[in-house]
Design a protein around this motif. Structure first.
Motif, PDB file in Angstrom:
ATOM      1  N   TRP A 105     -31.163  -1.279 -11.341  1.00 57.39           N
ATOM      2  CA  TRP A 105     -29.862  -0.650 -11.458  1.00 57.39           C
ATOM      3  C   TRP A 105     -28.989  -1.377 -12.474  1.00 57.39           C
ATOM      4  N   LEU A 106     -29.058  -2.694 -12.475  1.00 56.16           N
ATOM      5  CA  LEU A 106     -28.280  -3.453 -13.449  1.00 56.16           C
ATOM      6  C   LEU A 106     -28.698  -3.104 -14.870  1.00 56.16           C
ATOM      7  N   LEU A 107     -29.996  -2.938 -15.088  1.00 56.89           N
ATOM      8  CA  LEU A 107     -30.470  -2.547 -16.412  1.00 56.89           C
ATOM      9  C   LEU A 107     -29.915  -1.182 -16.795  1.00 56.89           C
ATOM     10  N   ALA A 108     -29.874  -0.256 -15.846  1.00 56.84           N
ATOM     11  CA  ALA A 108     -29.315   1.069 -16.130  1.00 56.84           C
ATOM     12  C   ALA A 108     -27.834   0.973 -16.491  1.00 56.84           C
ATOM     13  N   PHE A 109     -27.079   0.146 -15.766  1.00 55.16           N
ATOM     14  CA  PHE A 109     -25.652  -0.022 -16.074  1.00 55.16           C
ATOM     15  C   PHE A 109     -25.470  -0.694 -17.437  1.00 55.16           C
ATOM     16  N   LEU A 110     -26.325  -1.661 -17.755  1.00 52.97           N
ATOM     17  CA  LEU A 110     -26.267  -2.322 -19.062  1.00 52.97           C
ATOM     18  C   LEU A 110     -26.474  -1.308 -20.182  1.00 52.97           C
ATOM     19  N   VAL A 111     -27.527  -0.523 -20.067  1.00 51.24           N
ATOM     20  CA  VAL A 111     -27.824   0.482 -21.097  1.00 51.24           C
ATOM     21  C   VAL A 111     -26.685   1.491 -21.199  1.00 51.24           C
ATOM     22  N   VAL A 148     -23.650  -0.134 -23.076  1.00 54.64           N
ATOM     23  CA  VAL A 148     -23.876  -0.260 -24.520  1.00 54.64           C
ATOM     24  C   VAL A 148     -23.879   1.114 -25.187  1.00 54.64           C
ATOM     25  N   ALA A 149     -24.552   2.093 -24.576  1.00 57.00           N
ATOM     26  CA  ALA A 149     -24.648   3.424 -25.179  1.00 57.00           C
ATOM     27  C   ALA A 149     -23.284   4.109 -25.249  1.00 57.00           C
ATOM     28  N   LEU A 150     -22.511   4.008 -24.188  1.00 59.40           N
ATOM     29  CA  LEU A 150     -21.209   4.682 -24.160  1.00 59.40           C
ATOM     30  C   LEU A 150     -20.206   4.008 -25.092  1.00 59.40           C
ATOM     31  N   MET A 151     -20.239   2.675 -25.189  1.00 63.94           N
ATOM     32  CA  MET A 151     -19.349   2.011 -26.134  1.00 63.94           C
ATOM     33  C   MET A 151     -19.753   2.342 -27.566  1.00 63.94           C
ATOM     34  N   THR A 152     -21.057   2.435 -27.811  1.00 68.72           N
ATOM     35  CA  THR A 152     -21.537   2.845 -29.131  1.00 68.72           C
ATOM     36  C   THR A 152     -21.028   4.244 -29.473  1.00 68.72           C
ATOM     37  N   LEU A 153     -21.120   5.160 -28.512  1.00 66.76           N
ATOM     38  CA  LEU A 153     -20.627   6.519 -28.720  1.00 66.76           C
ATOM     39  C   LEU A 153     -19.129   6.520 -28.998  1.00 66.76           C
ATOM     40  N   ALA A 154     -18.378   5.716 -28.258  1.00 60.43           N
ATOM     41  CA  ALA A 154     -16.929   5.639 -28.454  1.00 60.43           C
ATOM     42  C   ALA A 154     -16.598   5.191 -29.873  1.00 60.43           C
TER      43      ALA A 154
END
Length: 325
Positions: A243-249, A252-258
């Motif tokens: 779950w932590l790996l999912a939250f990490l990804v 990173v993905a959502l901040m990249t999108l932002a």
């Protein structure tokens, strides 16, 4: 150290709180009558203030990159958010301790807090809450109208959060809603409006909160199980690393999108590249936390939780430098 309800040490404010930093400034320098109130606001444990403040700075810097404007008023927004985060984190912790006073008395890590230890009464805590919230409101009204509205709306998740662990296994979502609201507020304080980049950044912050607060909750999972308090740590159990790996990804993905949606098409390619280094560098720090995690060692969990101040600071210089490229 205060060890029970109404002890003399609790009453005169001389006892420290179990999970506070050793030798913190409150215990060393604050006037004795104020120490219980400062401890109630967690001023002896500044990590929570950082975790509330950093999404504000992300949102401000993203807003500046979004519209390409930098002004002296932005400096006040940054400073005002810092003061406001300290006050509202204090008010939120005060409210949390009022609502959790009976639970806190049953948990080893929290029974030394000011209310269950008897250092502060509930009426005194309510008065302290109002003082902090009023000062924060006077800072808020110096911002743009959109930010003022967002600041007022933010009171709802703050009020709900302490009760979440009683009715859902996902109280960390409610914490994420409250703790990352500053990303929206600071973006709006600069731009005068909301836009999709701010929403994506807000969701990135929520993923980050789920990451660090799940680690934090592993400290209390045995006590929580005994008294029936829910958390993602108890829900995930041995599957926590996945779950932590999912939250990490997700973070990173959502901040990249932002960042992509904020910087395209108006900003320079170099500015975009530097800004995009922010989430990836933060992601490396979160991956280091995962490698160090020992879920059954409370000291390690607390150390990793506190390290999220550094994790959240990592995007700041990248986003700041990108503004001038």
């Amino acid at each position: 150290m205060a060890t029970g309800n109404g002890t003399p040490e609790a009453a005169n404010g001389s006892g420290t709180v179990a999970d506070a930093y050793t030798g913190n400034w409150v215990d060393r320098y604050a006037p004795a009558p104020l120490r219980p109130y400062f401890r109630l606001s967690r001023l002896d444990r500044p990590i929570g203030t950082w975790l509330l403040l950093l999404p504000c700075w992300w949102g401000l810097l993203l807003g500046m990159g979004f519209d390409g404007r930098v002004s002296w008023h932005d400096l006040w927004i940054a400073v005002g958010c810092a003061i406001g985060a300290t006050l509202m984190r204090g008010a939120g912790c005060t409210w949390n301790d009022i609502t959790d006073r009976h639970i806190d008395g049953s948990v080893a890590r929290t029974r030394s807090r000011p209310i269950p230890s008897g250092a502060v009464s509930v009426p005194q805590a309510l008065a302290w809450l109002v003082v902090q919230a009023l000062i924060a409101f006077f800072i808020l009204i110096t911002f743009d109208t959109a930010a003022i509205i967002l600041g007022i709306v933010a009171l709802a998740p703050v009020a709900i959060y302490p009760f979440a662990k009683r009715f859902t296994w996902w109280p960390q979502i409610f914490l994420g809603i409250a703790f990352n609201w500053g990303a929206l507020l600071a973006f709006a304080a600069h731009t005068g409006t909301l836009a999709w980049p701010a929403v994506a950044l807000y969701l990135a912050g929520m993923a980050w909160t789920l990451f660090y607060d799940t680690i934090y909750a592993h400290q209390d999972k045995e006590d929580d199980a005994l008294i029936g308090v829910k958390s993602t740590a108890r829900l995930f159990g041995d599957n926590t690393p996945r779950w932590l790996l999912a939250f990490l990804v997700g973070c990173v993905a959502l901040m990249t999108l932002a960042i992509i949606t904020a910087y395209l098409p108006g900003q320079s390619p170099l500015a975009l590249v530097v800004a995009l280094a922010a989430p990836w560098a933060m992601g490396w720090h979160l991956s280091w936390q995962m490698r160090k995690l020992e879920m059954d060692d409370p000291d390690t969990c607390l150390m990793l939780f506190r390290s999220n101040r550094n994790a959240g600071l990592i995007p700041v210089p990248f986003l700041a430098v990108a503004l001038f490229l």
